[in-house]
Design a protein around this motif. Sequence first.
Motif, PDB file in Angstrom:
ATOM      1  N   UNK A   1     -12.297 -10.950-109.812  1.00  0.00           N
ATOM      2  CA  UNK A   1     -12.473 -12.309-110.560  1.00  0.00           C
ATOM      3  C   UNK A   1     -12.963 -11.981-111.911  1.00  0.00           C
ATOM      4  N   UNK A   2     -13.246 -13.166-112.757  1.00  0.00           N
ATOM      5  CA  UNK A   2     -13.740 -13.027-114.203  1.00  0.00           C
ATOM      6  C   UNK A   2     -15.234 -13.089-114.030  1.00  0.00           C
ATOM      7  N   UNK A   3     -16.083 -12.119-114.766  1.00  0.00           N
ATOM      8  CA  UNK A   3     -17.329 -11.614-114.313  1.00  0.00           C
ATOM      9  C   UNK A   3     -18.175 -13.107-115.011  1.00  0.00           C
ATOM     10  N   UNK A   4     -19.060 -13.561-114.249  1.00  0.00           N
ATOM     11  CA  UNK A   4     -19.879 -14.731-114.450  1.00  0.00           C
ATOM     12  C   UNK A   4     -20.958 -14.159-115.529  1.00  0.00           C
ATOM     13  N   UNK A   5     -21.737 -15.049-116.102  1.00  0.00           N
ATOM     14  CA  UNK A   5     -23.025 -14.428-116.883  1.00  0.00           C
ATOM     15  C   UNK A   5     -23.764 -13.863-115.927  1.00  0.00           C
ATOM     16  N   UNK A   6     -24.582 -12.655-116.249  1.00  0.00           N
ATOM     17  CA  UNK A   6     -25.560 -11.962-115.405  1.00  0.00           C
ATOM     18  C   UNK A   6     -24.618 -11.411-114.246  1.00  0.00           C
ATOM     19  N   UNK A   7     -23.478 -11.082-114.475  1.00  0.00           N
ATOM     20  CA  UNK A   7     -22.929 -10.269-113.395  1.00  0.00           C
ATOM     21  C   UNK A   7     -23.148  -8.952-113.073  1.00  0.00           C
ATOM     22  N   UNK A   8     -23.813  -8.231-114.029  1.00  0.00           N
ATOM     23  CA  UNK A   8     -24.074  -6.972-114.083  1.00  0.00           C
ATOM     24  C   UNK A   8     -25.467  -6.386-113.691  1.00  0.00           C
ATOM     25  N   UNK A   9     -25.785  -5.476-112.944  1.00  0.00           N
ATOM     26  CA  UNK A   9     -26.833  -4.695-112.837  1.00  0.00           C
ATOM     27  C   UNK A   9     -27.056  -3.741-114.063  1.00  0.00           C
ATOM     28  N   UNK A  10     -28.068  -3.349-114.527  1.00  0.00           N
ATOM     29  CA  UNK A  10     -28.017  -2.278-115.540  1.00  0.00           C
ATOM     30  C   UNK A  10     -27.046  -1.152-115.314  1.00  0.00           C
ATOM     31  N   UNK A  11     -26.486  -0.694-116.359  1.00  0.00           N
ATOM     32  CA  UNK A  11     -25.582   0.568-116.347  1.00  0.00           C
ATOM     33  C   UNK A  11     -26.607   1.583-115.601  1.00  0.00           C
ATOM     34  N   UNK A  12     -25.918   2.472-114.557  1.00  0.00           N
ATOM     35  CA  UNK A  12     -26.528   3.510-113.754  1.00  0.00           C
ATOM     36  C   UNK A  12     -26.353   4.690-114.508  1.00  0.00           C
ATOM     37  N   UNK A  13     -27.195   5.676-114.509  1.00  0.00           N
ATOM     38  CA  UNK A  13     -27.052   7.107-115.241  1.00  0.00           C
ATOM     39  C   UNK A  13     -25.761   7.770-114.621  1.00  0.00           C
ATOM     40  N   UNK A  14     -24.965   8.415-115.124  1.00  0.00           N
ATOM     41  CA  UNK A  14     -23.896   9.294-115.043  1.00  0.00           C
ATOM     42  C   UNK A  14     -24.467  10.876-114.997  1.00  0.00           C
ATOM     43  N   UNK A  15     -23.750  11.662-114.419  1.00  0.00           N
ATOM     44  CA  UNK A  15     -23.883  13.281-114.444  1.00  0.00           C
ATOM     45  C   UNK A  15     -23.642  13.781-115.808  1.00  0.00           C
ATOM     46  N   UNK A  16     -24.115  14.677-116.324  1.00  0.00           N
ATOM     47  CA  UNK A  16     -23.793  15.213-117.225  1.00  0.00           C
ATOM     48  C   UNK A  16     -22.473  16.165-117.174  1.00  0.00           C
ATOM     49  N   UNK A  17     -21.773  16.490-118.095  1.00  0.00           N
ATOM     50  CA  UNK A  17     -20.812  17.301-118.171  1.00  0.00           C
ATOM     51  C   UNK A  17     -20.962  18.626-117.505  1.00  0.00           C
ATOM     52  N   UNK A  18     -22.132  19.053-117.848  1.00  0.00           N
ATOM     53  CA  UNK A  18     -22.580  20.569-117.351  1.00  0.00           C
ATOM     54  C   UNK A  18     -22.984  20.467-115.877  1.00  0.00           C
ATOM     55  N   UNK A  19     -23.283  19.224-115.450  1.00  0.00           N
ATOM     56  CA  UNK A  19     -23.551  19.608-114.064  1.00  0.00           C
ATOM     57  C   UNK A  19     -22.242  19.259-113.027  1.00  0.00           C
ATOM     58  N   UNK A  20     -21.063  18.777-113.660  1.00  0.00           N
ATOM     59  CA  UNK A  20     -20.083  18.458-112.978  1.00  0.00           C
ATOM     60  C   UNK A  20     -18.844  19.502-113.162  1.00  0.00           C
ATOM     61  N   UNK A  21     -18.861  20.214-114.452  1.00  0.00           N
ATOM     62  CA  UNK A  21     -17.705  21.008-114.667  1.00  0.00           C
ATOM     63  C   UNK A  21     -18.341  22.322-114.779  1.00  0.00           C
TER      64      UNK A  21
END
Lengths: 198, 198
Positions: free
Chosen positions: B175-195
């Motif tokens: 659907x189309x997101x409503x207002x307040x559809x989001x939680x805060x953006x959660x942290x992503x792993x850094x490149x050096x942790x993954x590659x």
Amino acid sequence: MTELLLPPDAQDLLFREARTANAFTQEPVTREQVAAIYDLVKYGPTAMNGQPMRILLVGRDSRERLLKHMADGNRDKTAEAPMVAVLAVDTDFHEQLPRTFPHAPHLRDGLAAAGVEKREATARFNAGLQAGYFLIGVRAAGLAAGPMTGFDAAGVDEEFFSGSSWRSFLVVNLGRPAENAWFDRLPRLEVDEVVAEV
Amino acid sequence: MTELLLPPDAQDLLFREARTANAFTQEPVTREQVAAIYDLVKYGPTAMNGQPMRILLVGRDSRERLLKHMADGNRDKTAEAPMVAVLAVDTDFHEQLPRTFPHAPHLRDGLAAAGVEKREATARFNAGLQAGYFLIGVRAAGLAAGPMTGFDAAGVDEEFFSGSSWRSFLVVNLGRPAENAWFDRLPRLEVDEVVAEV
């Protein structure tokens, strides 16, 4: 047909004209390019924001170690590709949850208690989603991908991941497509074969 | 940082500003829109071009049948979403291989002999890739997706797929997101942790 918001050129780049490459030019692919791809696709969603996918880049100097584990039909093109990414799951991805999913820190302990088999099943599903994002990201970088499941995963794990929590699940050749890099486009299923409604 | 070929606006639409929505406006999502998404993402690669993913659209009138199988934390948002897609694998995907992978028609018989468990494992991995493409495609259509693994898959299968070869693996609110559809953006792993690199 309903129009998509994504501009047609981008649709072509990522899907409509993108193809699985079976031959590559010798133009190098660098770790920096893969880092730029990761920096884009890292935002794709995963359950519990768990992000279990890992990437091992196998450069030219280490390629022989990988080739012996590839299926016969995949060996030559994997030898020729300027860069190869072994996609893996980290079965210890739960150790990062207190940082990546901070509002539910108890999940780490729950997944620790659940055991490695249960974690690996969750990790493999979510890493499959992430592999989908990654292949799109390779194309977003203007490169072609050649994903392959035809390899000895246990052999690759022993070769590269002995004593670690990483487990390989997909090998992806990366590069600029050579001339004649494509087979003919294979048929896709029709909407009515795939989409049902209740 | 290396620049990607995909224009920044498209990067934002698909990844950088795209978010998993937890609330939606009441603007309808139609089967035609989902067909347009499928028509884009059907080109994503799968092993043997097997294309095992299927999509069941659960409209408003059938929503109650789905809600009783959703985890508590997912029930209300699934009730509110203008459209819900149940993503499934077709464990009989091999029946299409003579058409979709015509140069190796013997694969159908090999997979028939291998049995449904082996086929289902292959189908689930490749449908995971396709689910990744689909979530990107939803965003390409200007919609938001809310993918959820928190549901009783056996219950959903009995409810909708009894006697068929489809097996559910992911439920996606659209659907189309409503207002307040989001939680805060959660942290992503850094490149050096993954590659990693060898």
